[in-house]
Design a protein around this motif. Structure first.
Motif, PDB file in Angstrom:
ATOM      1  N   ALA A   5       0.860  -1.186   0.000  1.00  0.00           N
ATOM      2  CA  ALA A   5       0.000   0.000   0.000  1.00  0.00           C
ATOM      3  C   ALA A   5       0.895   1.235   0.000  1.00  0.00           C
ATOM      4  CB  ALA A   5      -0.897   0.011   1.233  1.00  0.00           C
ATOM      5  N   CYS A   6       0.398   2.308  -0.605  1.00  0.00           N
ATOM      6  CA  CYS A   6       1.156   3.554  -0.600  1.00  0.00           C
ATOM      7  C   CYS A   6       0.209   4.748  -0.677  1.00  0.00           C
ATOM      8  CB  CYS A   6       2.168   3.602  -1.734  1.00  0.00           C
ATOM      9  SG  CYS A   6       1.437   3.747  -3.366  1.00  0.00           S
ATOM     10  N   LEU A   7       0.712   5.871  -0.210  1.00  0.00           N
ATOM     11  CA  LEU A   7       0.023   7.144  -0.315  1.00  0.00           C
ATOM     12  C   LEU A   7       0.775   7.991  -1.327  1.00  0.00           C
ATOM     13  CD1 LEU A   7      -0.415   8.011   3.469  1.00  0.00           C
ATOM     14  CD2 LEU A   7      -2.191   7.197   1.908  1.00  0.00           C
ATOM     15  N   ILE A   8       0.037   8.670  -2.188  1.00  0.00           N
ATOM     16  CA  ILE A   8       0.656   9.587  -3.140  1.00  0.00           C
ATOM     17  C   ILE A   8       0.025  10.958  -2.930  1.00  0.00           C
ATOM     18  CG2 ILE A   8       0.997  10.170  -5.564  1.00  0.00           C
ATOM     19  CD1 ILE A   8       1.034   7.193  -6.171  1.00  0.00           C
ATOM     20  N   ARG A   9       0.865  11.923  -2.596  1.00  0.00           N
ATOM     21  CA  ARG A   9       0.389  13.297  -2.399  1.00  0.00           C
ATOM     22  C   ARG A   9       0.427  13.999  -3.744  1.00  0.00           C
ATOM     23  NH1 ARG A   9       0.406  16.974   2.301  1.00  0.00           N
ATOM     24  NH2 ARG A   9       0.566  19.104   1.533  1.00  0.00           N
ATOM     25  N   PRO A  10      -0.650  14.695  -4.112  1.00  0.00           N
ATOM     26  CA  PRO A  10      -0.655  15.377  -5.407  1.00  0.00           C
ATOM     27  C   PRO A  10       0.344  16.520  -5.434  1.00  0.00           C
ATOM     28  CG  PRO A  10      -2.573  16.001  -4.129  1.00  0.00           C
ATOM     29  CD  PRO A  10      -1.861  14.912  -3.357  1.00  0.00           C
ATOM     30  N   GLY A  11       0.770  16.870  -6.596  1.00  0.00           N
ATOM     31  CA  GLY A  11       1.733  17.952  -6.747  1.00  0.00           C
ATOM     32  C   GLY A  11       1.095  19.318  -6.688  1.00  0.00           C
ATOM     33  N   SER A  12       1.897  20.308  -6.425  1.00  0.00           N
ATOM     34  CA  SER A  12       1.471  21.711  -6.502  1.00  0.00           C
ATOM     35  C   SER A  12       2.662  22.494  -7.050  1.00  0.00           C
ATOM     36  CB  SER A  12       1.040  22.241  -5.140  1.00  0.00           C
ATOM     37  OG  SER A  12       2.131  22.370  -4.279  1.00  0.00           O
ATOM     38  N   PRO A  44       4.747  13.992  10.851  1.00  0.00           N
ATOM     39  CA  PRO A  44       4.340  15.007   9.875  1.00  0.00           C
ATOM     40  C   PRO A  44       5.409  15.372   8.847  1.00  0.00           C
ATOM     41  CG  PRO A  44       4.577  15.992  12.046  1.00  0.00           C
ATOM     42  CD  PRO A  44       4.756  14.511  12.208  1.00  0.00           C
ATOM     43  N   THR A  45       6.668  15.080   9.120  1.00  0.00           N
ATOM     44  CA  THR A  45       7.693  15.359   8.103  1.00  0.00           C
ATOM     45  C   THR A  45       7.671  14.302   7.006  1.00  0.00           C
ATOM     46  OG1 THR A  45       9.373  14.194   9.399  1.00  0.00           O
ATOM     47  CG2 THR A  45       9.211  16.573   9.699  1.00  0.00           C
ATOM     48  N   LEU A  46       7.193  13.113   7.314  1.00  0.00           N
ATOM     49  CA  LEU A  46       7.078  12.049   6.314  1.00  0.00           C
ATOM     50  C   LEU A  46       5.820  12.233   5.479  1.00  0.00           C
ATOM     51  CD1 LEU A  46       8.036   9.335   5.131  1.00  0.00           C
ATOM     52  CD2 LEU A  46       6.727   8.215   6.924  1.00  0.00           C
ATOM     53  N   ALA A  47       4.712  12.505   6.124  1.00  0.00           N
ATOM     54  CA  ALA A  47       3.434  12.692   5.439  1.00  0.00           C
ATOM     55  C   ALA A  47       2.718  13.891   6.062  1.00  0.00           C
ATOM     56  CB  ALA A  47       2.580  11.440   5.550  1.00  0.00           C
ATOM     57  N   PRO A  48       3.003  15.093   5.562  1.00  0.00           N
ATOM     58  CA  PRO A  48       2.351  16.288   6.111  1.00  0.00           C
ATOM     59  C   PRO A  48       0.836  16.201   5.970  1.00  0.00           C
ATOM     60  CG  PRO A  48       4.136  16.899   4.618  1.00  0.00           C
ATOM     61  CD  PRO A  48       3.932  15.429   4.481  1.00  0.00           C
ATOM     62  N   PRO A  49       0.093  16.853   6.844  1.00  0.00           N
ATOM     63  CA  PRO A  49      -1.360  16.837   6.731  1.00  0.00           C
ATOM     64  C   PRO A  49      -1.811  17.304   5.345  1.00  0.00           C
ATOM     65  CG  PRO A  49      -0.699  17.854   8.791  1.00  0.00           C
ATOM     66  CD  PRO A  49       0.546  17.645   7.984  1.00  0.00           C
ATOM     67  N   GLY A  50      -2.875  16.697   4.865  1.00  0.00           N
ATOM     68  CA  GLY A  50      -3.416  17.080   3.559  1.00  0.00           C
ATOM     69  C   GLY A  50      -4.033  15.890   2.853  1.00  0.00           C
ATOM     70  N   TRP A  51      -4.337  16.090   1.587  1.00  0.00           N
ATOM     71  CA  TRP A  51      -4.990  15.066   0.772  1.00  0.00           C
ATOM     72  C   TRP A  51      -3.970  14.152   0.101  1.00  0.00           C
ATOM     73  CZ3 TRP A  51      -9.951  14.020   1.089  1.00  0.00           C
ATOM     74  CH2 TRP A  51     -10.793  14.985   1.614  1.00  0.00           C
ATOM     75  N   TYR A  52      -4.314  12.863   0.065  1.00  0.00           N
ATOM     76  CA  TYR A  52      -3.468  11.835  -0.545  1.00  0.00           C
ATOM     77  C   TYR A  52      -4.356  10.845  -1.292  1.00  0.00           C
ATOM     78  CZ  TYR A  52       0.344  13.287   2.537  1.00  0.00           C
ATOM     79  OH  TYR A  52       1.314  14.007   3.169  1.00  0.00           O
ATOM     80  N   LEU A  53      -3.784  10.220  -2.311  1.00  0.00           N
ATOM     81  CA  LEU A  53      -4.431   9.084  -2.946  1.00  0.00           C
ATOM     82  C   LEU A  53      -3.837   7.827  -2.334  1.00  0.00           C
ATOM     83  CD1 LEU A  53      -4.645   9.926  -6.753  1.00  0.00           C
ATOM     84  CD2 LEU A  53      -6.528   9.220  -5.282  1.00  0.00           C
ATOM     85  N   TRP A  68      -9.155   8.787  -2.455  1.00  0.00           N
ATOM     86  CA  TRP A  68      -8.709   9.986  -1.749  1.00  0.00           C
ATOM     87  C   TRP A  68      -8.962   9.867  -0.262  1.00  0.00           C
ATOM     88  CZ3 TRP A  68      -5.704  13.531  -3.767  1.00  0.00           C
ATOM     89  CH2 TRP A  68      -5.694  13.753  -5.134  1.00  0.00           C
ATOM     90  N   LEU A  69      -7.991  10.319   0.526  1.00  0.00           N
ATOM     91  CA  LEU A  69      -8.184  10.417   1.966  1.00  0.00           C
ATOM     92  C   LEU A  69      -7.421  11.618   2.481  1.00  0.00           C
ATOM     93  CD1 LEU A  69      -5.518   9.191   3.728  1.00  0.00           C
ATOM     94  CD2 LEU A  69      -6.341   7.145   2.635  1.00  0.00           C
ATOM     95  N   HIS A  70      -7.845  12.115   3.631  1.00  0.00           N
ATOM     96  CA  HIS A  70      -7.236  13.312   4.208  1.00  0.00           C
ATOM     97  C   HIS A  70      -6.538  12.957   5.515  1.00  0.00           C
ATOM     98  CE1 HIS A  70      -7.038  17.253   6.237  1.00  0.00           C
ATOM     99  NE2 HIS A  70      -6.857  17.680   4.995  1.00  0.00           N
ATOM    100  N   LEU A  71      -5.250  13.262   5.593  1.00  0.00           N
ATOM    101  CA  LEU A  71      -4.497  13.081   6.846  1.00  0.00           C
ATOM    102  C   LEU A  71      -4.540  14.401   7.599  1.00  0.00           C
ATOM    103  CD1 LEU A  71      -1.261  11.194   5.695  1.00  0.00           C
ATOM    104  CD2 LEU A  71      -3.388  10.233   6.579  1.00  0.00           C
ATOM    105  N   SER A  72      -4.855  14.325   8.888  1.00  0.00           N
ATOM    106  CA  SER A  72      -4.906  15.561   9.672  1.00  0.00           C
ATOM    107  C   SER A  72      -3.938  15.506  10.827  1.00  0.00           C
ATOM    108  CB  SER A  72      -6.302  15.816  10.184  1.00  0.00           C
ATOM    109  OG  SER A  72      -6.827  14.696  10.826  1.00  0.00           O
TER     110      SER A  72
END
Length: 72
Positions: A5-12, A44-53, A68-72
């Motif tokens: 399993a993995c989380l992918i944070r969208p780019g900005s 939070p340095t590994l996976a900052p709060p926000g939206w991930y796939l 989609w899921l949101h880490l808080s």
């Protein structure tokens, strides 16, 4: 059977630089033939709060449809 399993944070992108996109491997444990338990990152340095796939994949490497899921 799910094996990874993995989380992918969208780019900005800002000024041709993308410092937000990331891939985070998520440890998992198969708890039943149709269920897994994921150990979501708490650092939070590994996976900052926000939206991930969230994607899971079989041992053969076949990925799921992203959720989609949101880490808080």
């Amino acid at each position: 059977l799910v094996s990874t399993a993995c989380l992918i944070r969208p780019g900005s992108t800002t000024h041709s630089s993308d410092s937000e996109q990331r891939l985070v491997d998520v440890p998992l444990q198969v708890t039943a033939t149709d269920a897994v338990e994921l150990q979501m990152p708490t650092e939070p340095t590994l996976a900052p709060p926000g939206w991930y796939l969230l994607f899971v994949a079989t041992a053969a490497g076949v990925p799921s449809k992203g959720q989609w899921l949101h880490l808080s």
